[in-house]
Motif scaffolding. Structure first.
Motif, PDB file in Angstrom:
ATOM      1  N   UNK A 128       0.820  -1.216   0.000  1.00 24.09           N
ATOM      2  CA  UNK A 128       0.000   0.000   0.000  1.00 24.09           C
ATOM      3  C   UNK A 128       0.853   1.265   0.000  1.00 24.09           C
ATOM      4  N   UNK A 129       0.382   2.282  -0.719  1.00 28.07           N
ATOM      5  CA  UNK A 129       1.037   3.589  -0.781  1.00 28.07           C
ATOM      6  C   UNK A 129       0.025   4.632  -0.327  1.00 28.07           C
ATOM      7  N   UNK A 130       0.142   5.053   0.934  1.00 28.54           N
ATOM      8  CA  UNK A 130      -0.835   5.985   1.508  1.00 28.54           C
ATOM      9  C   UNK A 130      -0.801   7.354   0.833  1.00 28.54           C
ATOM     10  N   UNK A 131       0.288   7.666   0.126  1.00 25.52           N
ATOM     11  CA  UNK A 131       0.413   8.977  -0.521  1.00 25.52           C
ATOM     12  C   UNK A 131       0.051   8.932  -2.001  1.00 25.52           C
ATOM     13  N   UNK A 132      -0.565   7.860  -2.466  1.00 27.64           N
ATOM     14  CA  UNK A 132      -0.887   7.689  -3.887  1.00 27.64           C
ATOM     15  C   UNK A 132      -1.779   8.813  -4.405  1.00 27.64           C
ATOM     16  N   UNK A 133      -1.337   9.558  -5.432  1.00 27.54           N
ATOM     17  CA  UNK A 133      -2.191  10.616  -6.001  1.00 27.54           C
ATOM     18  C   UNK A 133      -3.476  10.085  -6.627  1.00 27.54           C
ATOM     19  N   UNK A 134      -3.417   8.934  -7.319  1.00 28.75           N
ATOM     20  CA  UNK A 134      -4.629   8.418  -7.948  1.00 28.75           C
ATOM     21  C   UNK A 134      -5.630   7.949  -6.897  1.00 28.75           C
TER      22      UNK A 134
END
Length: 485
Positions: A401-407
């Motif tokens: 998981x990438x909590x900073x994902x723009x999409x």
């Protein structure tokens, strides 16, 4: 019978109807791929089949959207082929008989292929549409996702140019996925040398059928019965007292589907036949009591059969039964990080009797590598005790998981603006191809969405009509909201 293409959104459902009409089980997707490729070329779209067999279709941005980040819509071409025992269906030749059943679309006696046919249909409907706003667009349709993720494993760098990937293989509307479990196939092979069956034994077939089965990731926490494990439990409890000799044991067809049906052929002395009938009746009652809520269709049957000429060596049989009964199955551990999400699981998906061995094929899943390793070593230890060989293959990584994902932010805000509520941001225990895409494309910003699909990987599979419409609205609004480069 009402046509699927009468449903809304019509372009998506028309495509899904076409997809159902062209057989496309895993390893047999070429006819469907070729049909889609031919259609895309006729429409003037750019197509490419990569080295492993994935289909990539490109569509230019609509007017005024040329400066937006490129988006890859991704789905897999194949479907899981599962059918009820009384259904006459050849998945390599026969179309899926999809039908409307109230608020749902399902199939008659087989898997529907909404996993991932609805996602594929949505991507193709976007390509077809002339009235949607979007930036530069690529559609990636991978092969063989369900039986080994061959297309995702083989995807090479430099083929795709988009910066954002929207995976369409999720199965719960209102949930947006930002991570998934990794997995590995585990094959245990138990040597079962044969000997001549004693002349005075009587032969019977025992079948455990009528279970719901399901997806070994999405449904593993629901407490459903696994036919392989349930037969092993009976054997461990009663083989000795009944003086049973196994001739064969088989169950399941896919490592990623919870086993719905399993069979075994046994032989035993005439003096034990009445006791066998009693034990089968008692065990049936036990299972019907234990699994009353989850498996109302469970059936355990005993039928006299033609006698096999050979049976398993007695010592080998005892090791096989002990191994099958002791092997872990189902949820191993729930996640501490994500509430209600399974962290680690194992599914004993397929048991097959060969000429001189029995193979047990399992799928281990975990959102953390150490969890997967733990279960691998559990099977290794059991294999050592039983003298069985363990081979691990087809390992694929999880999607971290990438909590900073723009999409992810775009999807969350779009969902809230469109429907007035925030979606749940989730990690799924099923294996998505996203983790594999990160190797050739480490900078891809990814998210996974989809409609509500129940009981995938089983003949009870169905997709909720209203959620398909909501999914389509979300997808098309997200494409409109993609930011500039």
């Amino acid at each position: 019978m009402q046509s699927l293409s009468s449903l809304s959104p019509q372009p998506l459902w028309r495509w899904f109807e076409t997809i159902c009409s062209i057989p496309h089980p895993s390893k047999h997707e070429i006819a469907l791929r070729n049909h889609i490729e031919s259609w895309a070329k006729q429409k003037g779209l750019t197509t490419q089949i990569d080295n492993v067999g994935n289909l990539i279709i490109s569509k230019a941005a609509t007017a005024g959207m040329e400066n937006r980040k490129g988006v890859i819509l991704q789905a897999h071409l194949d479907m899981v082929p599962q059918k009820n025992a009384d259904t006459d269906h050849d998945f390599t030749r026969d179309p899926i008989q999809a039908r409307i059943d109230g608020d749902w679309v399902t199939a008659t006696g087989t898997t529907l292929g909404a996993d991932n046919g609805i996602g594929m249909a949505s991507a193709l409907a976007v390509l077809e549409a002339d009235d949607l706003q979007h930036g530069p667009l690529e559609v990636l349709l991978t092969i063989d996702e369900e039986a080994g993720m061959t297309g995702a494993f083989g995807l090479e760098g430099g083929v795709l140019s988009g910066e954002i990937l929207i995976n369409t293989d999720s199965e719960e509307e209102g949930e947006v996925y930002m991570g998934c479990a990794g997995g590995v196939d585990a094959a245990l092979t138990v040597a079962t040398p044969r000997e001549a069956a004693p002349a005075d034994l009587h032969s019977f077939d025992i079948a455990l059928t009528g279970l719901k089965g399901g997806h070994s990731g999405c449904d593993i926490h629901l407490g459903r019965g696994n036919a392989n494990k349930l037969l092993a439990r009976f054997l461990f409890g009663h083989a000795d007292e009944l003086e049973l000799r196994l001739s064969s044991i088989n169950g399941g067809t896919l490592r990623n589907a919870i086993t719905r049906e399993a069979w075994m052929s046994v032989q035993l002395p005439a003096t034990k036949v009445d006791l066998l009938e009693q034990r089968i009746s008692q065990y049936r009652a036990i299972l019907q009591n234990e699994l009353a809520a989850t498996e109302p269709g469970l059936a355990l049957t005993l039928q006299a059969s033609d006698k096999a000429g050979q049976v398993f060596d007695a010592a080998a049989q005892a090791k096989l039964i002990a191994l099958m009964h002791a092997a872990p199955n189902g949820v191993i551990r729930m996640s501490d990080e994500f509430d209600g999400v399974v962290e680690t699981s194992l599914n004993m998906g397929v048991v097959t009797t060969g000429d001189d061995h029995v193979e047990i094929l399992c799928l281990i899943r975990s959102t953390i590598d150490s969890g997967r390793s733990m279960v691998e070593n559990m099977l290794k230890a059991l294999g050592q005790l039983a003298g069985a060989e363990l081979v691990l293959s087809g390992a694929y990584p999880g999607w971290k998981p990438d909590a900073s994902s723009p999409i992810m932010t775009v999807v969350r805000e779009t969902y809230q603006g469109k429907f007035g509520t925030l979606p749940n941001i989730m990690v799924i225990h099923a294996g998505l191809e996203c983790g594999l895409f990160k190797k050739p494309y480490p900078n891809l910003d990814m998210v996974s969405i989809g409609p509500t699909i129940r009981f995938p990987h089983s003949p009870d599979e169905k997709v909720e009509i209203a959620t398909v419409d909501k999914y389509w609205q979300l997808l098309t609004e997200v494409l409109k909201a993609i930011p500039a480069k």
